[in-house]
Design a protein around this motif. Sequence first.
Motif, short mmCIF file in Angstrom:
data_model
loop_
_atom_site.label_atom_id
_atom_site.label_comp_id
_atom_site.label_asym_id
_atom_site.label_seq_id
_atom_site.Cartn_x
_atom_site.Cartn_y
_atom_site.Cartn_z
N VAL A 29 -9.60 2.66 -11.61
CA VAL A 29 -8.27 2.06 -11.73
C VAL A 29 -7.25 2.94 -11.01
O VAL A 29 -7.20 4.15 -11.23
CB VAL A 29 -7.87 1.88 -13.21
CG1 VAL A 29 -6.41 1.45 -13.33
CG2 VAL A 29 -8.78 0.85 -13.88
N MET A 30 -6.46 2.33 -10.13
CA MET A 30 -5.37 3.02 -9.44
C MET A 30 -4.21 2.05 -9.31
O MET A 30 -4.40 0.89 -8.94
CB MET A 30 -5.83 3.50 -8.05
CG MET A 30 -4.76 4.24 -7.26
SD MET A 30 -5.36 4.93 -5.69
CE MET A 30 -5.70 3.44 -4.75
N ARG A 31 -3.02 2.54 -9.61
CA ARG A 31 -1.80 1.72 -9.53
C ARG A 31 -1.95 0.44 -10.35
O ARG A 31 -1.66 -0.65 -9.89
CB ARG A 31 -1.46 1.40 -8.08
CG ARG A 31 -1.07 2.64 -7.29
CD ARG A 31 -0.96 2.35 -5.80
NE ARG A 31 -0.56 3.56 -5.07
CZ ARG A 31 -0.72 3.74 -3.76
NH1 ARG A 31 -1.29 2.78 -3.06
NH2 ARG A 31 -0.32 4.84 -3.18
N GLN A 32 -2.45 0.61 -11.56
CA GLN A 32 -2.54 -0.47 -12.55
C GLN A 32 -3.39 -1.65 -12.07
O GLN A 32 -3.15 -2.79 -12.40
CB GLN A 32 -1.13 -0.94 -12.92
CG GLN A 32 -0.33 0.17 -13.59
CD GLN A 32 1.16 -0.01 -13.45
OE1 GLN A 32 1.63 -1.06 -13.06
NE2 GLN A 32 1.91 1.02 -13.79
N LYS A 33 -4.41 -1.34 -11.27
CA LYS A 33 -5.34 -2.38 -10.81
C LYS A 33 -6.73 -1.77 -10.70
O LYS A 33 -6.88 -0.65 -10.23
CB LYS A 33 -4.90 -2.93 -9.45
CG LYS A 33 -5.79 -4.08 -8.95
CD LYS A 33 -5.38 -4.54 -7.57
CE LYS A 33 -6.14 -5.77 -7.12
NZ LYS A 33 -7.59 -5.65 -7.19
N GLU A 34 -7.73 -2.53 -11.16
CA GLU A 34 -9.11 -2.06 -11.01
C GLU A 34 -9.60 -2.37 -9.60
O GLU A 34 -9.36 -3.45 -9.07
CB GLU A 34 -10.03 -2.72 -12.04
CG GLU A 34 -11.45 -2.21 -11.95
CD GLU A 34 -12.31 -2.55 -13.15
OE1 GLU A 34 -13.49 -2.19 -13.13
OE2 GLU A 34 -11.79 -3.17 -14.10
N HIS A 35 -10.26 -1.38 -9.01
CA HIS A 35 -10.77 -1.52 -7.65
C HIS A 35 -12.28 -1.34 -7.63
O HIS A 35 -12.82 -0.44 -8.28
CB HIS A 35 -10.15 -0.46 -6.73
CG HIS A 35 -8.66 -0.54 -6.63
ND1 HIS A 35 -8.01 -1.43 -5.80
CD2 HIS A 35 -7.69 0.16 -7.26
CE1 HIS A 35 -6.70 -1.27 -5.92
NE2 HIS A 35 -6.49 -0.32 -6.80
N LEU A 36 -12.95 -2.19 -6.87
CA LEU A 36 -14.36 -2.01 -6.58
C LEU A 36 -14.43 -1.16 -5.31
O LEU A 36 -13.66 -1.37 -4.37
CB LEU A 36 -15.01 -3.38 -6.34
CG LEU A 36 -16.51 -3.39 -6.04
CD1 LEU A 36 -17.32 -2.79 -7.17
CD2 LEU A 36 -16.98 -4.82 -5.76
N SER A 37 -15.33 -0.17 -5.30
CA SER A 37 -15.32 0.75 -4.16
C SER A 37 -16.73 1.14 -3.73
O SER A 37 -17.69 1.05 -4.49
CB SER A 37 -14.54 2.01 -4.52
OG SER A 37 -15.17 2.70 -5.58
N LEU A 38 -16.82 1.56 -2.48
CA LEU A 38 -18.04 2.11 -1.91
C LEU A 38 -17.73 3.53 -1.45
O LEU A 38 -16.73 3.76 -0.78
CB LEU A 38 -18.52 1.28 -0.71
CG LEU A 38 -18.92 -0.16 -0.99
CD1 LEU A 38 -19.17 -0.89 0.33
CD2 LEU A 38 -20.16 -0.23 -1.86
N ILE A 39 -18.60 4.48 -1.78
CA ILE A 39 -18.39 5.86 -1.37
C ILE A 39 -19.46 6.22 -0.34
O ILE A 39 -20.66 6.09 -0.59
CB ILE A 39 -18.45 6.82 -2.57
CG1 ILE A 39 -17.28 6.52 -3.52
CG2 ILE A 39 -18.40 8.27 -2.11
CD1 ILE A 39 -17.34 7.25 -4.82
N GLY A 40 -18.99 6.60 0.83
CA GLY A 40 -19.88 7.00 1.91
C GLY A 40 -19.34 8.27 2.54
O GLY A 40 -18.66 9.08 1.90
N LEU A 53 -16.20 12.89 2.49
CA LEU A 53 -16.55 11.70 1.74
C LEU A 53 -15.40 10.71 1.91
O LEU A 53 -14.22 11.09 1.88
CB LEU A 53 -16.71 12.03 0.25
CG LEU A 53 -18.02 12.71 -0.16
CD1 LEU A 53 -17.98 13.06 -1.65
CD2 LEU A 53 -19.24 11.84 0.14
N VAL A 54 -15.75 9.46 2.10
CA VAL A 54 -14.73 8.42 2.25
C VAL A 54 -15.00 7.33 1.23
O VAL A 54 -16.14 6.95 1.00
CB VAL A 54 -14.69 7.85 3.70
CG1 VAL A 54 -16.01 7.24 4.09
CG2 VAL A 54 -13.57 6.84 3.87
N LEU A 55 -13.94 6.88 0.60
CA LEU A 55 -14.03 5.80 -0.37
C LEU A 55 -13.43 4.55 0.25
O LEU A 55 -12.29 4.56 0.71
CB LEU A 55 -13.27 6.18 -1.65
CG LEU A 55 -13.22 5.13 -2.77
CD1 LEU A 55 -13.28 5.82 -4.13
CD2 LEU A 55 -11.98 4.26 -2.69
#
Length: 258
Positions: free
Chosen positions: A140-151, A157-159
């Motif tokens: 959760v960032m800025r009051q919103k849930e985010h789906l993410s990929l970490i590579g 490391l980049v999200l």
Amino acid sequence: MRSIWNGTISFGLVSIPVKLFSGSEDRKLDLDMLDKHDNQRIRYKRVNEKTGKEVVWGDIVKGFKKDDSYVILENEDFEKANLKKSKTIDIEEFVNQDDVADVLFKKPYFLEPQKEGSKSYNLLRDALKKTNKLGVGTFVMRQKEHLSLIGHYKDALVLHVIRFTDEIRDPSELKLSKTKVTKKEVDMAISLIENYSEKFDLSKYKDVYNDQLMKIINDKAKGKTTKVEEVNVEPTDAKDLMAQLKASLEARKKKKAS
């Protein structure tokens, strides 16, 4: 750079304290909106819908309309919704890079290890490099849930924030043609693609639009008119498709030979 989120990446029992930084920037020219009558800047104000009076930032709260009234939310209410996801990116699984559709990607962020997380950060980065995998997690960032990929990107490391399923529109709503193409046409198109195929080099591509727009601005400031080349693109007629493919292939081969 200034970090926009601090927290922890976890995979298995390994926890990596990190800082999150924006990995891209907007290169649009900073244009002001003006009143065409006197070229004075237009200002936007936050006003009370009922009184019409301006409201200062300190007096603004967030609310959800339920029935005929609002439920006011405080900062702690957003954290209470899922405190863990506000502080932690849990990698729930790993997937092959090639399995992720490009349409899902929204925005990249760089991850930097905090002091105590350097070794575990390098461990995850090197393992992802060797396996060509991406970690899937939510936060959760800025009051919103985010789906993410970490590579990884280079040594960092980049999200990648990606879209949830319900954020992708159904392409079946598009009016797509069912016109058939022949095997010869497909084979010729494949030959053309193969002849245009190169190893991807990001540095070859430059954003020239802003530079050209800046030239127009400078010319106008000097009272000059910028000459513009006419562009006339005609759609390829179905009966000319094979001929155009052949001509394109020949032109590409000549260019590569020279």
